[in-house]
Scaffold this motif. Structure first.
Motif, short mmCIF file in Angstrom:
data_model
loop_
_atom_site.label_atom_id
_atom_site.label_comp_id
_atom_site.label_asym_id
_atom_site.label_seq_id
_atom_site.Cartn_x
_atom_site.Cartn_y
_atom_site.Cartn_z
N ILE A 1 0.83 -1.13 -0.04
CA ILE A 1 0.09 0.04 -0.02
C ILE A 1 0.83 1.24 -0.04
N ALA A 2 2.06 1.24 0.35
CA ALA A 2 3.02 2.43 0.44
C ALA A 2 3.29 3.01 -0.95
N PRO A 3 3.38 4.31 -1.22
CA PRO A 3 3.73 4.84 -2.43
C PRO A 3 5.04 4.72 -2.66
N VAL A 4 5.48 4.78 -3.90
CA VAL A 4 6.92 4.09 -4.33
C VAL A 4 7.82 5.22 -3.59
N LYS A 5 7.46 6.50 -3.73
CA LYS A 5 8.52 7.46 -2.79
C LYS A 5 8.60 7.20 -1.43
N TYR A 6 7.74 6.37 -0.77
CA TYR A 6 7.83 6.52 0.95
C TYR A 6 7.90 4.99 1.31
N ARG A 7 8.15 4.05 0.18
CA ARG A 7 8.03 2.49 0.62
C ARG A 7 9.25 2.20 1.23
N GLY A 8 10.50 2.60 1.26
CA GLY A 8 11.46 2.30 2.33
C GLY A 8 11.26 2.54 3.57
N ALA A 9 10.74 4.09 3.65
CA ALA A 9 10.71 4.45 4.83
C ALA A 9 9.38 3.97 5.70
N LEU A 10 8.48 3.61 5.12
CA LEU A 10 7.13 2.99 5.70
C LEU A 10 7.56 1.61 6.07
N GLY A 11 8.25 0.72 4.99
CA GLY A 11 8.72 -0.46 5.29
C GLY A 11 9.64 -0.65 6.47
N THR A 12 10.42 0.13 6.86
CA THR A 12 11.00 0.17 8.31
C THR A 12 10.24 0.03 9.36
N LEU A 13 8.81 0.44 9.37
CA LEU A 13 8.23 0.69 10.49
C LEU A 13 7.83 -0.74 10.97
N HIS A 14 7.93 -1.76 10.21
CA HIS A 14 7.95 -3.23 10.89
C HIS A 14 8.83 -3.45 11.96
N GLN A 15 10.06 -3.16 11.47
CA GLN A 15 11.24 -3.35 12.53
C GLN A 15 11.14 -2.46 13.64
N LEU A 16 10.68 -1.09 13.55
CA LEU A 16 10.75 -0.24 14.48
C LEU A 16 9.61 -0.37 15.57
N ALA A 17 8.56 -1.03 15.07
CA ALA A 17 7.45 -1.54 15.80
C ALA A 17 7.90 -2.67 16.83
N VAL A 18 8.67 -3.39 16.30
CA VAL A 18 8.90 -4.66 16.94
C VAL A 18 9.95 -4.17 18.07
N VAL A 19 10.98 -3.33 17.93
CA VAL A 19 11.72 -2.87 18.84
C VAL A 19 11.16 -1.96 19.75
N THR A 20 9.96 -1.54 19.30
CA THR A 20 9.29 -0.55 20.36
C THR A 20 8.51 -1.43 21.33
N GLY A 21 7.87 -2.49 20.58
CA GLY A 21 7.17 -3.34 21.67
C GLY A 21 8.07 -4.28 22.41
N ILE A 22 9.34 -4.46 22.25
CA ILE A 22 10.21 -4.84 23.22
C ILE A 22 10.34 -4.00 24.24
N LEU A 23 10.60 -2.76 23.92
CA LEU A 23 11.00 -1.48 25.20
C LEU A 23 9.85 -1.27 25.97
N ILE A 24 8.52 -1.28 25.31
CA ILE A 24 7.30 -1.13 26.05
C ILE A 24 7.20 -2.36 27.10
N SER A 25 7.47 -3.54 26.65
CA SER A 25 7.48 -4.56 27.46
C SER A 25 8.33 -4.72 28.69
N GLN A 26 9.68 -4.11 28.44
CA GLN A 26 10.63 -3.92 29.33
C GLN A 26 10.20 -2.89 30.48
N VAL A 27 9.75 -1.96 30.07
CA VAL A 27 9.35 -0.77 30.98
C VAL A 27 8.14 -1.14 31.78
N LEU A 28 7.11 -1.81 31.33
CA LEU A 28 6.12 -2.48 32.04
C LEU A 28 6.51 -3.36 33.15
N GLY A 29 7.43 -4.17 32.73
CA GLY A 29 8.07 -5.25 33.46
C GLY A 29 8.86 -4.89 34.68
N LEU A 30 8.87 -3.51 34.85
CA LEU A 30 9.39 -2.94 35.92
C LEU A 30 8.92 -3.55 37.47
#
Length: 504
Positions: free
Chosen positions: A158-187
Motif C-alpha cells: 500500500i505504500a507509495p513508491v516514494k515512501y516505500r522504504g521509509a514505511l517499510g522500516t516501520l515493521h522493525q521499528l514497531a518490533v523493537v518498540t514493543g520490546i521496549l514497552i514490555s521491558q518498561v512495564l515489566g519493572l
C-alpha cells in the motif's frame, strides 16, 4: 504528487500494531523471570524460599540443591522457547492466509489467536501457571509468525513508491518498540511483581483489540485486489482511499505489468527450490544470513538480559535491560540511513565482526567480575555495543535481502524457507541457552564468538553486494562462483525444466 494521506497513515499504523505485538511477545518474558518461576514452583509443590532483595526484586531459591531445579529450568525454557515454536509452524501459512481472504481480513482474523493467548496468560494464576503460560506463549508465537509475514507484505503493497522504504522500516521499528514497552512495564513497581505479572503477560490482548477496532477502516491492498483477484474497480477505489482523488491509470498499468511479469515466470515450490542447483548459491546465502541473525546471540540478550546483567554484578539489572531496549529502538532508526547509503555486504561485515568482539568483551567481563569490580561496566558496555552492531547489519538486512536475491518465481518459496529457518534457530537459542549457561557458566558467550566469527568469514567469502543491482546482475554474481564452462547453460537448462514441470 505522492503524499501520505490520513487513510494511508491509519492503515500503516493499524498494521504495525501486529509488529508491536511481536516485539512485546519477545521482551515481556524477560523481566519477571524469577517471579514467574516462583509461581511455577509453588503450583508444582516444590519447596522454595522467597527473598526480597534490596532493590525490591523478588527471587526464589532452594535452601540446598533440589531435583526441582532441573524441572523448573525445563518449564522456564519452554515458556521462552514455545513462542518461536508457534512461529515455526505458522511461517509456512503466511502465503495461504494472505491470499485466502486478503491482507486486512487475514490480520483481523489472526487477532482471535492473540486474544485467546492473552486470556490464557492473564488468568494463569487461577490455574496451573506453567501449563497456561506455555500454551499461551505457543499460541502467541503462532500469531506472531503469521503477523510478521503479513504486516510487511501489506505495508509494502500500500505504500507509495516514494515512501516505500521509509514505511517499510516501520515493521522493525514497531518490533523493537514493543520490546521496549514490555521491558518498561515489566519493572517491579509496575507490573513485573508477584501480584501483577499475569497482567503483564495478558496485556498483549489490548494491542489485538485496538488493531481489531482499526482494521475495518483500512483499505485492502490494491495489488491483492487487482493481481490476485482481478477486481480492477475495487482496486481503483482502494487506491483513491489511500492516495486521495487522482488518475489511477498509471498505477493500474504498473500493476498490470507486474501481473504479466509474474505470469511469465513459473512459481517454484519449496521442494523444487531445494533441489534446483541454479538457486543453490542464493538459497545458501539467504539461509546463512538468517542463521547469523539468530545464532549471533541477540535473542539470548533479549530473553535473558536481566539475568545476564545480574550475573555481571549490575546493581539494577532491570534498568540496564530497559537501556538495551532503548538503544535498540534508537539504532533501528539510525540503521535506516545507513542501509540507504552503504552496501548490504559492508554493513553485515561491520555488524557481525563488531558483535564478535563484543561477545569476547562480555566473556572477559563475566570471568573477571569478582577480581576487578569495574568489570561489571565492561560487561554492560559490551552488551550495549552488541545491540548497536546488531542493528547496523544482522538485524534488518536478512529480512529484505532475500527478496533481492530471488526473482518473482522462486521468491515466495525462498521467503518461506528463510522465515522457517529464522524461527527455528530462534527456538533453538531460546530453548538451549539456559542449559548452555549452566554448562559453560561464565564462558557462555564463547559459543556465540565462534558462531559470529564463522558468519563473518562466510559473509566475506560468499555474500555479494546487491545494492543497486538488478535480478539479472545479482544472478550473474552467483554464476561467477560456479565453473565458468557450463554454468550458464546448465542454469538455463534447469530453469527451463523447472518452468516446464510447473506448467505441466
Amino acid at each position: 504528487m505522492e503524499k501520505i494521506t490520513g487513510t494511508l497513515a491509519l492503515a500503516v499504523f493499524a498494521a504495525a500494531l501486529g509488529s508491536l505485538q511481536y516485539g512485546y511477545g519477545i521482551g515481556v518474558i524477560n523481566a519477571p523471570q524469577e517471579v514467574i518461576v516462583g509461581h511455577y514452583a509453588r503450583s508444582l509443590g516444590f519447596p522454595v524460599e522467597v527473598r526480597h532483595g534490596e532493590d525490591g526484586n523478588v527471587t526464589t531459591h532452594h535452601a540446598q540443591p533440589h531435583p526441582a531445579d532441573s524441572a523448573l529450568t525445563m518449564y522456564w525454557s519452554l515458556s521462552v522457547a514455545m513462542f518461536p515454536v508457534g512461529g515455526i509452524v505458522s511461517s509456512f501459512l503466511v502465503g495461504f492466509v494472505a491470499d485466502f481472504r486478503g491482507r486486512v481480513k487475514g490480520m483481523l482474523v489472526l487477532n482471535v489467536l492473540a486474544v485467546v493467548s492473552s486470556l490464557l496468560m492473564g488468568f494463569a494464576k487461577m490455574g496451573s501457571p506453567h501449563i497456561m503460560v506455555i500454551t499461551g506463549r505457543t499460541i502467541m508465537g503462532f500469531y506472531c509468525g503469521l503477523s510478521s509475514g503479513l504486516v510487511p507484505m501489506y505495508i509494502g503493497e500500500i505504500a507509495p513508491v516514494k515512501y516505500r522504504g521509509a514505511l517499510g522500516t516501520l515493521h522493525q521499528l514497531a518490533v523493537v518498540t514493543g520490546i521496549l514497552i514490555s521491558q518498561v512495564l515489566g519493572l517491579d513497581f509496575l507490573l513485573g511483581n508477584d501480584e501483577m505479572w499475569h497482567v503483564l503477560l495478558g496485556l498483549s490482548g489490548v494491542i489485538a483489540v485496538l488493531q481489531s477496532l482499526l482494521l475495518p477502516f483500512c483499505p485492502e491492498s490494491p495489488r491483492y485486489l487487482y493481481i490476485t483477484l482481478g477486481k480492477t474497480e475495487e482496486a481503483c477505489k482502494s487506491l483513491k482511499r489511500l492516495k486521495g482523488e487522482y488518475d489511477t491509470s498509471k498505477d493500474v498499468a504498473e500493476m498490470q505489468a507486474e501481473k504479466e511479469e509474474a505470469m511469465k515466470e513459473a512459481k517454484i515450490s519449496i521442494r523444487r527450490l531445494l533441489k534446483a542447483k541454479a538457486y543453490r548459491q542464493q538459497l545458501l546465502v539467504a539461509l546463512m544470513l538468517h542463521l547469523s541473525q539468530q545464532f549471533s546471540g541477540i535473542n539470548a540478550i533479549f530473553y535473558y538480559s536481566t539475568a545476564i546483567f545480574y550475573r555481571a554484578g549490575v546493581a539494577q539489572p532491570v534498568y540496564a535491560t530497559i537501556g538495551v531496549g532503548a538503544v535498540n529502538t534508537v539504532l533501528t532508526l539510525v540503521s535506516v540511513l545507513l542501509v540507504d547509503r552503504a552496501g548490504r555486504r559492508t554493513l553485515m561485515l561491520i555488524g557481525l565482526s563488531g558483535m564478535c568482539c563484543c561477545a569476547v568483551g562480555m566473556t572477559i567481563g563475566l570471568v573477571y567480575q569478582n577480581t576487578y569490580s569495574w568489570m561489571s561496566y565492561v560487561s554492560m558496555v559490551a552488551i550495549f555495543l552488541f545491540v548497536c552492531f546488531f542493528e547496523i547489519g544482522p538485524g534488518p538486512i536478512p529480512w529484505f535481502i532475500v527478496a533481492e536475491l530471488f526473482s518473482q518465481g522462486p521468491r515466495p518459496a525462498a521467503i518461506t524457507l528463510a522465515g522457517f529457518c529464522n524461527w527455528t534457530s530462534n527456538f533453538v537459542v531460546g530453548m538451549c541457552f539456559p542449559y548452555i549457561e549452566q554448562l559453560l557458566d561464565m564462558y557462555v558467550f564463547i559459543i556465540f564468538v565462534v558462531f559470529l566469527f564463522g558468519f563473518t568469514v562466510f559473509t566475506w567469502l560468499r555474500v555479494p553486494e546487491t545494492k543497486g543491482k538488478t535480478f539479472e546482475e545479482i544472478a550473474a554474481l552467483f554464476q561467477k562462483k560456479r565453473p565458468a564452462a557450463a554454468s550458464q547453460t546448465a542454469a538455463e537448462t534447469e530453469l527451463e525444466q523447472l518452468k516446464g514441470a510447473t506448467e505441466a
